[in-house]
Every structure is written in structure tokens, then in C-alpha cells.
Design an enzyme around this catalytic site. Structure first.
Site, PDB file in Angstrom:
ATOM      1  N   GLU A  98       0.855  -1.192   0.000  1.00  0.00           N
ATOM      2  CA  GLU A  98       0.000   0.000   0.000  1.00  0.00           C
ATOM      3  C   GLU A  98       0.888   1.237   0.000  1.00  0.00           C
ATOM      4  O   GLU A  98       2.003   1.209   0.534  1.00  0.00           O
ATOM      5  CB  GLU A  98      -0.907  -0.062   1.252  1.00  0.00           C
ATOM      6  CG  GLU A  98      -1.732   1.166   1.534  1.00  0.00           C
ATOM      7  CD  GLU A  98      -2.791   1.491   0.470  1.00  0.00           C
ATOM      8  OE1 GLU A  98      -2.441   1.527  -0.718  1.00  0.00           O
ATOM      9  OE2 GLU A  98      -3.941   1.734   0.846  1.00  0.00           O
ATOM     10  N   ASP A  99       0.422   2.294  -0.616  1.00  0.00           N
ATOM     11  CA  ASP A  99       1.216   3.527  -0.621  1.00  0.00           C
ATOM     12  C   ASP A  99       1.235   4.187   0.753  1.00  0.00           C
ATOM     13  O   ASP A  99       2.296   4.476   1.282  1.00  0.00           O
ATOM     14  CB  ASP A  99       0.703   4.496  -1.705  1.00  0.00           C
ATOM     15  CG  ASP A  99      -0.806   4.770  -1.610  1.00  0.00           C
ATOM     16  OD1 ASP A  99      -1.477   4.158  -0.747  1.00  0.00           O
ATOM     17  OD2 ASP A  99      -1.312   5.597  -2.397  1.00  0.00           O
ATOM     18  N   ASP A 102      -3.259   5.550   6.482  1.00  0.00           N
ATOM     19  CA  ASP A 102      -3.703   6.831   7.041  1.00  0.00           C
ATOM     20  C   ASP A 102      -4.596   6.542   8.247  1.00  0.00           C
ATOM     21  O   ASP A 102      -4.113   6.323   9.345  1.00  0.00           O
ATOM     22  CB  ASP A 102      -4.433   7.587   5.927  1.00  0.00           C
ATOM     23  CG  ASP A 102      -4.769   9.020   6.289  1.00  0.00           C
ATOM     24  OD1 ASP A 102      -4.180   9.545   7.249  1.00  0.00           O
ATOM     25  OD2 ASP A 102      -5.631   9.616   5.600  1.00  0.00           O
ATOM     26  N   PHE A 151      -0.578  16.281   3.353  1.00  0.00           N
ATOM     27  CA  PHE A 151      -1.002  15.528   2.176  1.00  0.00           C
ATOM     28  C   PHE A 151       0.185  15.350   1.238  1.00  0.00           C
ATOM     29  O   PHE A 151       0.929  16.287   0.981  1.00  0.00           O
ATOM     30  CB  PHE A 151      -2.135  16.276   1.469  1.00  0.00           C
ATOM     31  CG  PHE A 151      -2.901  15.407   0.540  1.00  0.00           C
ATOM     32  CD1 PHE A 151      -3.889  14.550   1.030  1.00  0.00           C
ATOM     33  CD2 PHE A 151      -2.640  15.409  -0.822  1.00  0.00           C
ATOM     34  CE1 PHE A 151      -4.602  13.731   0.171  1.00  0.00           C
ATOM     35  CE2 PHE A 151      -3.347  14.596  -1.682  1.00  0.00           C
ATOM     36  CZ  PHE A 151      -4.325  13.743  -1.191  1.00  0.00           C
ATOM     37  N   ARG A 164       0.676  11.539 -10.050  1.00  0.00           N
ATOM     38  CA  ARG A 164       1.203  10.184  -9.829  1.00  0.00           C
ATOM     39  C   ARG A 164       2.551   9.986 -10.526  1.00  0.00           C
ATOM     40  O   ARG A 164       3.361   9.188 -10.116  1.00  0.00           O
ATOM     41  CB  ARG A 164       0.228   9.136 -10.372  1.00  0.00           C
ATOM     42  CG  ARG A 164      -1.082   9.040  -9.621  1.00  0.00           C
ATOM     43  CD  ARG A 164      -1.792   7.749  -9.999  1.00  0.00           C
ATOM     44  NE  ARG A 164      -3.215   7.768  -9.686  1.00  0.00           N
ATOM     45  CZ  ARG A 164      -3.729   7.410  -8.500  1.00  0.00           C
ATOM     46  NH1 ARG A 164      -2.927   7.031  -7.526  1.00  0.00           N
ATOM     47  NH2 ARG A 164      -5.030   7.435  -8.298  1.00  0.00           N
TER      48      ARG A 164
HETATM   49  P1  IMP Z   1      -6.841   4.935   5.041  1.00  0.00           P
HETATM   50  O1  IMP Z   1      -5.595   4.386   5.688  1.00  0.00           O
HETATM   51  O2  IMP Z   1      -7.951   3.995   4.948  1.00  0.00           O
HETATM   52  O3  IMP Z   1      -7.210   6.256   5.589  1.00  0.00           O
HETATM   53  O4  IMP Z   1      -6.571   5.222   3.556  1.00  0.00           O
HETATM   54  C1  IMP Z   1      -5.353   5.236   2.964  1.00  0.00           C
HETATM   55  C2  IMP Z   1      -5.579   5.682   1.571  1.00  0.00           C
HETATM   56  O5  IMP Z   1      -5.908   7.061   1.547  1.00  0.00           O
HETATM   57  C3  IMP Z   1      -4.316   5.559   0.743  1.00  0.00           C
HETATM   58  O6  IMP Z   1      -4.330   4.382   0.031  1.00  0.00           O
HETATM   59  C4  IMP Z   1      -4.404   6.743  -0.137  1.00  0.00           C
HETATM   60  O7  IMP Z   1      -5.048   6.411  -1.328  1.00  0.00           O
HETATM   61  C5  IMP Z   1      -5.248   7.744   0.559  1.00  0.00           C
HETATM   62  N1  IMP Z   1      -4.391   8.781   1.170  1.00  0.00           N
HETATM   63  C6  IMP Z   1      -4.152   8.956   2.477  1.00  0.00           C
HETATM   64  N2  IMP Z   1      -3.316   9.979   2.666  1.00  0.00           N
HETATM   65  C7  IMP Z   1      -3.030  10.462   1.451  1.00  0.00           C
HETATM   66  C8  IMP Z   1      -2.170  11.504   0.985  1.00  0.00           C
HETATM   67  O8  IMP Z   1      -1.486  12.211   1.726  1.00  0.00           O
HETATM   68  N3  IMP Z   1      -2.098  11.666  -0.347  1.00  0.00           N
HETATM   69  C9  IMP Z   1      -2.805  10.919  -1.231  1.00  0.00           C
HETATM   70  N4  IMP Z   1      -3.588   9.934  -0.847  1.00  0.00           N
HETATM   71  C10 IMP Z   1      -3.714   9.697   0.498  1.00  0.00           C
HETATM   72 MG    MG Z   2      -4.672   4.267  -2.073  1.00  0.00          MG
END
Ligand code: IMP
Ligand code: MG
Length: 408
Positions: A98-99, A102, A151, A164
Site C-alpha cells: 500500500e502507498d 492513514d 497531504f 502520480r
Molecule cells: P486509510 O488508511 O484507509 O485512511 O486510507 C489510505 C488511503 O488514503 C491511501 O491508500 C491513499 O489512497 C489515501 N491517502 C491517504 N493519505 C493520502 C495523501 O497524503 N495523499 C494521497 N492519498 C492519500
Molecule cells: Mg490508495
């Protein structure tokens, strides 16, 4: 309102190094297993491409795509899968890539989903971890960088599908609450501003060479082996130019030396020596005899006779020969130069005075055989007469003493 902060958070080199470290750890941990790497689309695609290529173990790959619904950045907690994997993970080791973690909602959803499919193990590797923003407890097994809130975009990570493509990761702080929502294209003004800003940061950062400490790649591009060689060559040329300007004599000497071993250097310099200038007449002497003839007044005369041969490949004139007498100490005891083409018969040698004899033998034109033009291979007789000499003549020599070249 506080202005938005936009800057590079991680350069290509820093990311590259981190990905390599992660891959090394993962390769070690999964040694001997059957690994399936599952990327979360779209954000993880660049990270995944780099990571799997750094692994030293084999793996299968697949992708999932997820969507969280609920408006704004504050997710409703409802995640749904819009694209599932296509290979079976049963009994296999699953590593989700995963990137960003969050809130943790996406990944806890996904891990739970996969666990139901009876894999041997499920682990998560996230490039970035925003620990402070968790809404559900979640720990990734492998984390690249832990970051504060803010962000980020680039390296596969988007803002509203943009950015991207950037090879670096940029941070945009103080985003509005709607940061994770899709902005309709007709309302893109903000996004365009942001786009311009990020491009500007890139230009500043990478347009100026070698400014930042961690852009080693940029520096190495500047110092590629070819460029380095070119710089050295230019520096050497400039330095030698300056040196030769101050010490021109040394340059001249160097040229002379070089042209001794490399003849075409003279041609380039236009200082090629013309053949005729340095081509001296060459004459060989043959049939040389020495004898003594009695003269009424002078007693014994030492007479040297022989033939001179023009061994040059051009005609010559006025050939001279030199006779020398040496004593026991190798000192010259007597010397006579005669022009070829003059000789005296024994009767003449018997009664002429010394003056008369020498006068006879020193006619440049040759009174008996013409000394005016001896063609190549042409021959001409000569005679050298010594009327007196010290008692102990040890050695007599005769050498070619000169001639003039005839130009045609
Ligand atoms: P979470 O952990 O479910 O909140 O979601 C994580 C996802 O939110 C990641 O896969 C990203 O796609 C998106 N995301 C969270 N923070 C960022 C950011 O700083 N930039 C771009 N996408 C983000
Ligand atoms: Mg994502």
C-alpha cells in the site's frame, strides 16, 4: 488562511534506497516460502513495480482496487472492493503493498478480507505511515517512512488523480478538508494552481545542478565519465596553452622532439624539411694507392691517387679530396686538399717545384679530367701530393672533402 506548504519530502534517491532496504528485509523474511504480492491500486503501483524488482526471491503478483465511501477526508469507514485479486491465496504468504496507511480503515478491511481466504500469512508493507491519523488500530508489518500529517503526492500517489507521475514525493500541507474528494474537472482552478506550484518546485530543485545535498544522481549526471574526461582534456589544453604562452621555447623543443619520431608532425606544422636542402653530395673514393716518387729538388714525394665516384643521385662539380698524415700520437702532421680531375705524370712529379705541384692539383675545374659536372655514378681521378712531412708518419688517410650540387 495559512498558505499551503509545498515541498519535496523524499527525493528519488532517498525513496530508491528505502525501497531497496524494504526489499532486502522482505526477501530475507520470505525465503523459501510462496509469496504473493498484492498491490492496492492505484497508489501502490509505482512502489510495487520498484519493490518487486528489488526482491531477491520469486513471487506472484496481483492487484486489488478499493473505494471508501463517505465524503471528505474523514472516511465513513465503509470500504468496498471494486476489483478483486484473480489468483488463489489459500495456503500462500500474502504481502499487501500500500502507498499510505492513514486512518487504517482501508488496510484493516483488506487484511480481514484476505484472512477469510485461508492464506498461510497476511502481512502489510506500506511506503508511508501517518500514525497520528489512525482511526482504527492498525500496524503495518513493513513501513518505509513514518510521516506527520500532511497531504503527499508523487511516486504513484495522487491528488485528484494528478501527480502520480512525479518521481519524488511532495508534501502539501494545510490542505482543505476536502482533500481526498474528487474535484470535478470544471472546478479545477485550485488543482491547476497546485500543479503549477509543484512544477515550479521541481524546476527549482532539479533545474539548478548540484544544489541540494541529496540529489546525488543529478550531480553524477554532471560528472559522468565522459563529461569528466572532457573536463580534464579541456583543462589540460587550457593549462598547456597558458604554459606555452609563457614558455614558447619549450613548445618549440617539444615539437622538434615529436617530429623526430612522428614525421607527419612537420607536415602539419608546415616545417617539413625540403629534401634538396639537406641532401649533401655523397662521393665514394676507390682504388686508392699511396706511393713515393723521387723529385729532383724535394727528394721523396708522398703521392696518393685514386678515383672519386659520385654516389649522389644528382650531378655534382668541384669534388675535393683531403689527405691527412698522422703521427704516432694521432695528431695531424700534414694536410693537403686537392681538386679531382688534376694529376701529374711521374716525369712532372720528378722536377716540378712544390708550388707548381700544388698549383697543378688545385684547379677546381680539373685540368686533366673535367671536374665541372660529374653525373650520378660518374667517376673522376684525383691525386694528393705531400712534398714533406715529419719523420714519424704513422697513418695516412684520404677523405671526401666536398663538392657542389648542380641544379638542373
Ligand atoms: P486509510 O488508511 O484507509 O485512511 O486510507 C489510505 C488511503 O488514503 C491511501 O491508500 C491513499 O489512497 C489515501 N491517502 C491517504 N493519505 C493520502 C495523501 O497524503 N495523499 C494521497 N492519498 C492519500
Ligand atoms: Mg490508495
Amino acid at each position: 488562511m495559512e498558505p499551503m506548504k509545498r515541498e519535496i519530502l523524499f527525493t528519488k534517491e532517498v525513496i530508491e534506497k528505502k525501497v531497496w532496504e524494504l526489499a532486502e528485509t522482505i526477501s530475507r523474511d520470505y525465503q523459501g516460502g510462496e509469496l504473493i504480492v498484492i498491490g492496492v491500486l492505484k497508489g501502490a503501483f509505482v512502489f510495487m513495480a520498484d519493490l518487486i524488482r528489488s526482491l531477491s526471491i520469486s513471487c506472484l503478483i496481483d492487484f486489488v482496487k478499493l473505494a471508501s465511501y463517505g465524503a471528505g477526508s474523514v472516511s465513513s469507514g465503509k470500504v468496498m472492493m471494486t476489483k478483486d485479486i484473480e489468483i488463489s491465496i489459500e495456503g500462500k504468504d500474502v504481502l499487501i503493498l500500500e502507498d499510505i496507511v492513514d486512518t487504517g480503515l482501508t488496510l484493516s478491511f483488506l487484511v480481514n478480507l484476505f484472512r477469510e481466504r485461508n492464506p498461510r500469512s497476511v502481512k502489510v508493507c506500506a511506503l508511508l505511515d501517518k500514525r497520528q491519523r489512525r482511526e482504527v488500530p492498525f500496524e503495518a508489518d513493513y513501513v518505509g517512512f513514518t510521516i506527520e500529517d500532511g497531504f503527499v503526492v508523487g511516486y504513484g500517489i495522487d491528488f485528484n488523480e494528478e501527480f502520480r507521475y512525479l518521481p519524488e514525493i511532495y508534501i502539501i500541507e494545510n490542505m482543505t478538508e476536502e482533500r481526498n474528494t474528487f474535484i470535478p474537472f470544471e472546478e479545477r482552478e485550485d488543482l491547476d494552481d497546485l500543479q503549477r506550484d509543484v512544477e515550479q518546485i521541481r524546476d527549482q530543485k532539479f533545474g539548478e545542478e548540484g544544489e541540494e545535498g541529496n540529489n546525488e544522481k543529478e550531480t553524477s549526471r554532471l560528472w559522468s565519465p565522459w563529461k569528466l574526461t572532457a573536463y580534464i582534456v579541456i583543462a589540460v589544453l587550457i593549462l598547456s596553452g597558458v604554459f606555452l604562452w609563457f614558455f614558447p621555447g619549450i613548445g618549440e623543443q617539444a615539437w622538434e622532439r615529436m617530429s623526430l619520431s612522428i614525421p607527419w608532425i612537420e607536415k602539419i606544422r608546415g616545417t617539413e624539411r625540403q629534401g634538396e636542402i639537406f641532401d649533401q653530395p655523397r662521393v665514394q673514393l676507390k682504388d686508392i694507392k699511396q706511393r713515393f716518387v723521387n723529385n729532383l729538388l724535394l727528394g721523396n714525394l708522398r703521392v696518393i691517387e685514386g678515383t672519386a665516384v659520385n654516389s649522389s643521385d644528382f650531378p655534382i662539380a668541384g669534388i675535393r679530396v683531403r689527405g691527412r698524415l698522422y703521427d704516432a700520437y694521432a695528431m695531424v702532421a700534414g694536410e693537403q686538399v686537392s681538386y679531382c680531375g688534376n694529376y701529374l705524370i711521374d716525369e712532372e712529379l720528378g722536377f716540378l717545384t712544390e708550388d707548381e705541384i700544388q698549383r697543378e692539383l688545385s684547379n677546381p675545374r680539373g685540368s686533366d679530367v673535367s671536374n665541372n659536372r660529374i653525373t650520378p655514378h660518374g667517376q673522376i681521378p684525383f691525386m694528393i701530393v705531400f712534398c714533406h712531412w715529419p719523420g714519424d708518419v704513422f697513418k695516412t688517410t684520404v677523405t671526401f672533402a666536398g663538392a657542389e650540387r648542380l641544379l638542373e
